[in-house]
Scaffold this motif. Structure first.
Motif, short mmCIF file in Angstrom:
data_model
loop_
_atom_site.label_atom_id
_atom_site.label_comp_id
_atom_site.label_asym_id
_atom_site.label_seq_id
_atom_site.Cartn_x
_atom_site.Cartn_y
_atom_site.Cartn_z
N GLU A 128 0.19 7.58 -4.11
CA GLU A 128 -1.56 8.07 -3.90
C GLU A 128 -1.96 8.59 -4.88
O GLU A 128 -3.18 8.76 -5.16
CB GLU A 128 -1.43 8.86 -2.65
N SER A 129 -1.24 9.12 -5.79
CA SER A 129 -1.71 10.25 -6.77
C SER A 129 -2.34 9.17 -8.17
O SER A 129 -3.15 9.80 -8.92
CB SER A 129 -0.67 11.07 -7.34
N LEU A 130 -2.16 7.83 -8.02
CA LEU A 130 -2.41 7.08 -9.24
C LEU A 130 -3.85 6.80 -9.36
O LEU A 130 -4.36 6.16 -8.28
CB LEU A 130 -1.43 5.80 -9.20
N GLY A 131 -4.56 7.21 -10.41
CA GLY A 131 -5.89 6.67 -10.58
C GLY A 131 -5.99 5.54 -11.40
O GLY A 131 -6.80 4.80 -11.22
N VAL A 132 -5.12 5.49 -12.37
CA VAL A 132 -5.16 4.13 -13.37
C VAL A 132 -3.62 3.68 -13.68
O VAL A 132 -2.79 4.57 -14.17
CB VAL A 132 -6.20 4.39 -14.56
N TYR A 133 -3.58 2.37 -13.96
CA TYR A 133 -2.43 1.82 -14.40
C TYR A 133 -2.82 0.89 -15.48
O TYR A 133 -3.83 0.08 -15.26
CB TYR A 133 -1.71 1.13 -13.35
N LEU A 134 -2.25 1.22 -16.71
CA LEU A 134 -2.70 0.33 -17.93
C LEU A 134 -1.76 -0.16 -18.55
O LEU A 134 -0.73 0.08 -19.12
CB LEU A 134 -3.27 1.52 -19.02
#
Length: 178
Positions: A128-134
C-alpha cells in the motif's frame, strides 16, 4: 530419482533467523529461500548513482535510502533485497528489514530480469505504501516505471522518472553516469 534432493518449505520466521547468520544472501518466496547471484560492475555503479541521487532529497524529507543489503518483507510471503529502496515512514519494526517503501528500484540484468518484471513486480505492487516501482535498463539507458494512480498502477517508459515521495525527477544522465 537417485541424486535428487528434496527441499522442504520453511516458515518466514525460520528463514529470517537463518538469514541473520547466513554467509550467503538469499531471498525468500512462498516458503523457499533462493541464493542471489552477484552483480556486475555496471549494475553496481547504476544502483549507486540512483541511491546517491535519492539520498539528499530523502534526508531533507526525513526518509531513508537503502541499497541491496536491506531486506524488504512483504507479509509472510516474500523477502527481497531491492537494489534501491526509499522508506518515508517512521522507523523500521525490525533492524533487519523494512515493510513500507514508497519507492523501489531494480537494475535489470540478464540473470534477474524475468524475476524483476514478473514476480517482484506483482509482489511489490501489493504494498500500500508503494508509489513507484522503477526498472532500470542499463543496456538501453531507459527507465520503466510502474506508478500508482487512483485507478491502479500505470506503466511509463522514458529517460526520466518522477519519484513522488522524494519530489525528485531522476534522469537517465544521472543514473547511467559512469
Amino acid at each position: 530419482m537417485e541424486g535428487m534432493l528434496a527441499r522442504k518449505a520453511q516458515s518466514l520466521e525460520a528463514y529470517l533467523l537463518e538469514e541473520e547468520q547466513s554467509p550467503v544472501k538469499r531471498e525468500f518466496y512462498r516458503g523457499f529461500a533462493y541464493a542471489m547471484a552477484g552483480a556486475s560492475a555496471l549494475h553496481n555503479r547504476v544502483a549507486l548513482n540512483i541511491a546517491a541521487r535519492f539520498l539528499e532529497a530523502a534526508r531533507a524529507k526525513g526518509c531513508r535510502v537503502y541499497m541491496s543489503d536491506m531486506k524488504l518483507r512483504i507479509g509472510n510471503e516474500a523477502v527481497y533485497y531491492p537494489d534501491v529502496m526509499v522508506v518515508c515512514r517512521e522507523g523500521p519494526p525490525n533492524p533487519y528489514y523494512e515493510e513500507a517503501p514508497c519507492a523501489l528500484v531494480e537494475v535489470l540484468s540478464p540473470a534477474t530480469e524475468a524475476l524483476d518484471r514478473r514476480e517482484k513486480r506483482a509482489m511489490y505492487q501489493r504494498l500500500e505504501s508503494l508509489g513507484v516501482y522503477l526498472l532500470v535498463d542499463p543496456e538501453k539507458g531507459l527507465f520503466l516505471a510502474y506508478r500508482r494512480t487512483p485507478e491502479g498502477f500505470v506503466e511509463e517508459e522514458g529517460k526520466e522518472v518522477y519519484i513522488p515521495c522524494l519530489d525528485l525527477t531522476l534522469t537517465a544522465e544521472e543514473a547511467f553516469r559512469l
